[in-house]
Design an enzyme around this catalytic site. Structure first.
Site, mmCIF file in Angstrom:
data_model
loop_
_atom_site.group_PDB
_atom_site.id
_atom_site.type_symbol
_atom_site.label_atom_id
_atom_site.label_comp_id
_atom_site.label_asym_id
_atom_site.label_seq_id
_atom_site.Cartn_x
_atom_site.Cartn_y
_atom_site.Cartn_z
ATOM 1 N N HIS A 70 102.014 21.865 55.731
ATOM 2 C CA HIS A 70 103.235 21.735 56.530
ATOM 3 C C HIS A 70 104.405 21.296 55.674
ATOM 4 O O HIS A 70 105.513 21.782 55.803
ATOM 5 C CB HIS A 70 103.035 20.685 57.627
ATOM 6 N N GLU A 112 93.715 48.845 36.923
ATOM 7 C CA GLU A 112 93.388 47.468 36.536
ATOM 8 C C GLU A 112 92.251 47.449 35.533
ATOM 9 O O GLU A 112 92.048 46.488 34.824
ATOM 10 C CB GLU A 112 92.918 46.659 37.761
ATOM 11 N N ASP A 169 94.848 41.812 36.468
ATOM 12 C CA ASP A 169 93.453 42.188 36.239
ATOM 13 C C ASP A 169 93.302 42.982 34.951
ATOM 14 O O ASP A 169 92.347 42.790 34.212
ATOM 15 C CB ASP A 169 92.912 42.981 37.429
ATOM 16 N N CYS A 203 102.774 46.465 39.366
ATOM 17 C CA CYS A 203 102.896 45.514 40.478
ATOM 18 C C CYS A 203 102.262 44.164 40.139
ATOM 19 O O CYS A 203 102.113 43.318 40.995
ATOM 20 C CB CYS A 203 102.292 46.088 41.756
#
Lengths: 787, 206
Positions: free
Chosen positions: A425, A653, A677, A723
């Site tokens: 929170h 990857e 990766d 990405c």
């Protein structure tokens, strides 16, 4: 603290299980664990007299819990109770819990000073986690009889189940009626429990998709059930925190860098000076402190509602509900302890209950409990909340919501949190206030007043930085200017000085991420396993369509690249349990998982195809190694009926995929390189392992050479995107553009910065720079070249 | 009839169980954990060792000590079960004259202890399947005027029948219950050792 006895046929087994369980708790906090096992070192058997002796060893005024293996262990333990002093036997409980799971749970719970009954209950639940995980025996446990006069059943639809805030709403509502209201989790068989007690409701561990039975007896039973049924229908009024775009700079700097003198506020409250009085006085003091805390929390709630938002303010309703918790209060007021000790042990026990829950989101609610605990304790000992007169960088053990909402953003330049975890929170509130937050600094020593600085972009936290932190101050100034300019121009395309346009997109794992990604040219990576990562049951096709649609809408209908479930490795999905693998990163990950069980993938492809008919969508398959896998994936897609215009691509990857990209990408529309990766597989180094993390550097020329090979090797017309994390680093982004990557997908908040950087870049120069980088011998040398 | 007779019973039982240890273990290997014979042999050997060292003033003391020894030395479930039997048997005889009736009461108390400990029911394929008919036969024999030896002989005979009747049963208690249906077709080792004990009693307490 209670004592524990382990009864087993085998001494070796007993000693091993005690060793296993002891590991869970620091030596000083461990309960006494006595063993009665085997007739001697090697002969299997149990001996009631030995059990009786072990009970005597483990005996404590708080009681003894006996855990057993099977058969004669049970008979011998029962018999032992006839041998020991009847007064001792009274406080001994035999547990039917499974020995290993039960002992682990018991040792952990006992170490918190929990009562015998609480430890027994925790031990009994020891199997639940395993059963839940393996999906067996979940619904066959029949809930114990609910003696309520009237019952209804309700479904739990809200995202995180009955976590603190919705649970507080249930408790608050249940207490309003003149009725005894109970809750039973029909899905797990837990309960019934008193619906008027937050701590008891928490033990039901209610998740999304579970069914609850609400029972009520008494004059208002019908009214209570109607009201609770309506609340359930409204998803327990659980408004997700921060559903609106976080306004950057609402009060804090909104940057990811901070520097200032440390304000260390991670000390436990000092109770040593407390003078306990008789029981009545202690009770009255408890009540007074509770009242003080209540007044403070109401003020905080109202202030937060006015300045931050009502969803954030609801956090304080949950904390207020804790103060009203009848079970908790009863424990405090009837404990034979001083007021601070009573509060502390009751709240610590409750916090550990939360920490024992399965859902990481719910586990973090323990910090709300500790926040309330400290508030009450401060009221009891008359301590003042740390509120430094001068500004600085706040260092806390945990960032609870109350602190995050109440720190003065004018004076607190940032918050460094020792605990890891970014869904608390407190972190949510601080972010929405634009206060720089850095989590996971660990136990590094921070002297009060010492100059400290962090740079979240560089993952750096430094105590007493060199040159008075000149580097960080410079970064701060630069980032502020950079951010201002970048934000102003975020919506413009990233066109290099020599006129080449590089698409800069955002990686998103939620609708919020998409909203936060200002200026993104779409999403180059929708992490579906994150989007639905906290779900207990697989989302339906419709739910996925809805979510993908919302993400596309948040990005103004720009193209989104949906990656199919990338599960495995370090990314488990609750609704797709996987077997334990010795080497999960080299095991069934990504597309590999679905070769044996394609149903979940098919559902996802159905959703993707449906959305693709409405808005530009690309589908991307992760963890591809062979052309045969690509062919299989395309067949699956074709079988579902991909609409015209749905672009298809794969992630690169695996080094093997990069090396044979020409055959692999044949017929595809695009490939996207997952640099994280690819780096760890190329360097054979786990980024999470600090001993070798230095080797796993995405700028390693070996990794760059593979990227270069992909760019050169793809068939004509196949777009190459990146990405991975490398695309979020402005310097690396230039290098990637220089290597010929057409599209970068970065973390949302970095999009404006990456775009700004590319606008200042001459692609011809970047190409030369990249060619040089490929020849270098280390990541450090590449960094020196680009930085 | 006193301490000496009961000492003889325990010694005779020990040697009988020793002779039958391999047989009991073989029975147990079919449906259990293959240790009943060695467990009983070890337990009763320990009882004999106590008898060699200590002399007892009364039957109840003797029986209680035997019970405690079995509890600690047998190791398997039969430890607490036979241990409880002898403890309760001894307790029931405290201060009592040894007659067919008092021994009958003591046997009932002992078997009651077995039931309380093991929570078995008739037909669960346990030692109780031998004990239950034995108690009935003992009572009938006493009612018909039999002496202690005669009553015990009747009990042993009934126990043997009960033992044989366990063969087709499916075990519902103890380690054998893990086998489910596969436990059928094997004689229960516990019922077998019970029969041996009663046969020994009939021989030595006549």
């Amino acid at each position: 603290m209670i004592g524990i006895v382990v009864v087993s046929h085998s001494r070796a087994l007993a000693e091993a299980v005690v060793g296993l369980a002891s590991e869970m708790v620091a030596e000083g906090d461990r309960p006494v664990i006595a063993v009665a096992a085997g007739l001697d070192e090697t002969t299997f058997g149990t001996d009631a007299a030995a059990v009786a002796e072990a009970i005597a060893v483990a005996d404590s005024p708080d009681g003894v819990l006996v855990l057993l293996d099977l058969g004669s262990a049970v008979l011998s333990a029962e018999m032992a109770l006839e041998f020991v002093d009847p007064e001792v036997a009274e406080r001994v409980k035999l547990s039917s819990a499974p020995l290993v799971e039960g002992l682990v749970a018991a040792v952990v719970t006992a170490s918190t000073g929990a009562t015998l009954d609480a430890v027994l209950a925790e031990a009994s639940r020891g199997l639940a986690g395993k059963q839940d995980h393996l999906g067996d025996a979940v619904s066959e446990t029949s809930p114990t009889d609910d003696a309520s006069d009237h019952v209804i059943e309700v479904a739990v639809s809200n995202e995180h189940g009955l976590h603190a805030r919705p649970a507080a709403k249930v408790v608050g509502l249940a207490q309003k009626f003149e009725a005894r209201v109970t809750l039973t989790n029909l899905t797990t068989g837990k309960g019934p429990v008193d619906a008027g007690s937050l701590s008891m409701v928490a033990t039901l561990n209610v998740q999304q998709g579970h069914r609850l039975r609400v029972g009520a007896s008494g004059p208002d039973a019908h009214e209570a059930l109607a009201a609770l049924g309506a609340l359930a229908d409204r998803g327990f009024d659980d408004v997700p925190v921060a559903t609106t775009p976080a306004a950057v700079g609402k009060s804090g700097s909104g940057l990811d860098v901070a520097i200032g003198p440390a304000i260390v506020a991670d000390q436990e409250i000092d109770l040593s000076g407390y003078q306990a009085d008789d029981a009545d006085v202690e009770r009255q003091r408890s009540k007074d402190a509770r009242r003080t805390a209540e007044v403070q929390l109401i003020a905080l709630r109202d202030q937060t509602a006015a300045t931050v938002g009502t969803a954030e303010a609801a956090i304080f309703d949950a904390q207020l509900a804790l103060l009203d918790d009848a079970v908790l209060l009863d424990a405090v007021l009837h404990a034979d302890k001083s007021a601070p000790d009573a509060w502390k042990s009751a709240m610590d026990e409750l916090a550990s209950t939360f920490e024992g829950l399965d859902d990481p989101y719910q586990r973090e609610r323990a910090q709300d409990v500790r926040s309330v605990r400290d508030r009450v304790l401060r009221a009891l000992v008359g301590a003042v909340e740390a509120s430094p007169a001068d500004g600085g960088l706040l260092v806390v053990r945990e960032l609870d919501a109350a602190t995050a909402a109440s720190v003065d953003a004018e004076r607190i330049v940032g918050v460094a949190v020792r605990a890891a975890g970014t869904t608390g929170h407190g972190v949510i509130v601080a972010r929405s206030r634009g206060i720089p937050v850095f989590t996971g600094i660990g136990d590094v020593a921070v002297p009060s007043g010492a100059l400290v600085a962090f740079d979240a972009r560089a993952h750096e936290f430094v105590v007493d930085p060199a040159d008075g932190g000149k580097r960080f101050r410079t970064a701060l100034r630069e980032r502020a200017v950079e951010r201002e300019v970048a934000l102003a121009e975020a919506e413009q395309p990233a066109v290099t000085v020599d006129g080449q346009t590089i698409a800069v997109l955002a990686n998103v794992g939620s609708v919020q991420d998409a909203l936060d990604a200002r200026g993104a040219d779409g999403s180059g990576l929708v992490r579906t396993e994150v989007l639905f990562g906290d779900r207990r049951v697989a989302p339906t096709v419709d739910e996925q369509v809805e979510a993908f649609r919302a993400i596309a809408a948040a990005l103004d209908g720009k193209p989104i690249t949906i990656r199919t479930w990338d599960v495995g490795g370090d990314k488990p999905l609750a609704f797709l349990p996987q077997g334990r693998e010795a080497n999960p990163f080299l095991g069934e990950r990504g597309i590999r998982v679905f070769r044996r069980q394609p149903e979940l993938l098919r559902d996802q492809l159905r959703a993707i195809c449906q959305v693709a008919a409405e808005t530009p969508v690309q589908v991307m398959f992760p963890m591809v190694t062979t052309a045969e896998e690509v062919a299989w994936a395309r067949e699956e897609l074709a079988a579902i009926g991909a609409p015209e215009g749905l672009k298809v691509g794969i992630m690169v990857e695996v080094p093997a995929a990069a090396l044979r990209i020409a055959t692999l990408a044949d017929g595809l529309d695009f490939v996207s390189i997952g640099t994280n990766d690819l780096t760890q597989y190329t360097t054979a180094s786990d980024r999470g392992n600090s001993a070798v993390a230095g080797l796993a550097d995405g700028l390693d020329p070996a990794v760059l050479q593979l990227i270069d090979r992909v760019v050169r090797g793809v068939p004509a017309g196949v777009e190459v995107a990146v990405c991975g994390d490398l695309a979020s680093d402005p310097d690396a982004a230039v290098l990637l553009a220089g290597l010929g990557v057409h599209e970068l997908s970065a973390v949302g908040p970095q999009v404006p910065t990456i775009k700004a950087r590319l606008r200042k870049t001459n692609l011809a120069n970047a190409t030369k720079l990249a060619a040089k980088a490929l020849q270098l011998d280390s990541a450090a040398a590449v960094r020196a070249l680009t930085g | 009839m006193g301490v000496e007779n009961f000492t003889n019973w325990l010694r005779d039982a020990a040697s009988t169980l020793h002779e039958n240890a391999a047989y009991l273990t073989e029975l147990d290997s079919a449906i259990g954990d293959a240790d009943h014979g060695s467990n009983m042999d070890r337990g009763f050997a320990a009882v004999v060792a106590v008898l060699d060292e200590v002399s007892f003033e009364s039957v109840d003391e003797l029986m209680k000590k035997a019970g405690m020894t079995l509890v600690s030395k047998v190791g398997g479930a039969s430890g607490p079960l036979y241990g409880t039997f002898f403890l309760r048997f001894g307790t029931a005889l405290a201060g009592a004259e040894i007659t067919p009736a008092t021994v009958g009461e003591a046997l009932k108390a002992g078997v009651g202890g077995i039931l309380a400990r093991g929570k078995a029911e008739l037909g669960d394929k346990t030692m109780y399947d031998a004990w239950a008919p034995a108690l009935d036969a003992y009572d009938d024999a006493v009612a018909g005027g039999a002496d202690l030896g005669g009553a015990l002989a009747a009990a042993a005979e009934a126990a043997a029948k009960g033992r044989d009747a366990t063969t087709p049963l499916v075990a519902r208690k103890g380690r054998a219950s893990y086998l489910g249906e596969r436990s059928a077709g094997h004689q229960d080792p516990g019922a077998t050792s019970t029969t041996l004990l009663l046969e020994s009693a009939a021989r030595t307490l006549a």
